[in-house]
Design a protein around this motif. Structure first.
Motif: not given
Length: 259
Positions: A180-186
């Motif tokens: 659940l690390s920050p997403g790097r695409d939508t």
């Protein structure tokens, strides 16, 4: 053979299981399944085991409204010759006291899940039903229901984003134990953000419960509902909190309100 048919009628589906008696008052599950929420409006045949098993009792938890209750009662009575029993919320049951001043306003599925959790472990518990909505009920010491929270479920949040935004129309990609690390695409941002919101609600509700029950052992978390198994694999729930997934938690409660 004599059997008890139990149904959990929700807003998007109806879970069922068939119980048959065994020695010493115990029962075993002889069949289980899921029906579409709109099943009662059509003429589809009932599962064959309902007809063949000699059902003599039907216990139902229904949160789909009064009209659906009438439809279920009419079809079941007509086809099986058994008048179904619908569970109701009461001020007290099986040692649990309802927090609502007007108990009938509490969803019966929430009440049944709390009762079943208390039967399994009478200590403080957080009872989380991960369905169309996610409900979180706090059960304190001595069977005191402390109230709870209701937030949108994973599917409901996704549909809201899809319907009400232009650029956030993302297909599901939910995998057990996913990071659940920050997403790097939508797509990643949505698929990680939705469970993050539910897990955040669980953590906050748990903290509230433990603050009230600080002198008791750490509360236990009970998970049920369609997304419970998936959410149970995600950190921090998977590695920081004592929890258990019980698919039939609502159905288990029927034996307590309708013994």
């Amino acid at each position: 053979m004599v059997a008890i048919l139990e149904l959990d009628q929700g807003n998007t589906r109806c879970k069922w299981r068939l119980l048959v008696p065994e020695a010493e008052g115990e029962s075993r599950v002889a069949g289980r399944g899921v029906l579409a929420a709109e099943f009662w409006l059509g003429n589809d045949d009932f599962p064959s085991c309902w007809v063949e098993s000699g059902v003599n009792r039907i216990r139902i938890a229904n949160v789909a409204g009064a009209e659906r209750e009438k439809q279920m009662a009419a079809r079941l009575s007509g086809a099986l010759g058994v008048a179904p029993e619908f569970a109701r919320v009461t001020p007290h049951c099986y040692g649990v006291t309802c927090a609502y001043p007007e108990p009938q306003r509490l969803g019966v599925d929430r009440w049944l899940a709390v009762l079943a959790a208390y039967r399994r472990d009478p200590g403080p518990s957080l009872v989380v039903d991960c369905g169309s909505a996610v409900t979180l009920d706090l059960l304190g010491e001595g069977g005191a229901h402390l109230g709870g929270y209701i937030v949108p479920g994973l599917g409901l949040m996704r549909r809201s984003l899809y319907r009400d935004t232009d650029a956030v129309k993302v297909s599901p990609a939910l995998v057990p134990r996913m990071p659940l690390s920050p997403g790097r695409d939508t797509a990643a941002a949505v698929n990680r953000g939705l469970p993050l919101m539910v897990l955040g609600a669980i953590e906050r509700a748990y903290a509230e419960l433990w603050n009230v029950c600080r002198d008791s052992p750490a509360p236990h978390i009970w998970l049920t509902g369609g997304d419970s198994a998936f959410l149970s694999t995600l950190s921090p729930l998977s590695d920081r909190f004592a929890h258990c997934v019980v698919d039939d938690l609502v159905l288990e409660g029927l034996a307590l309100t309708n013994p």
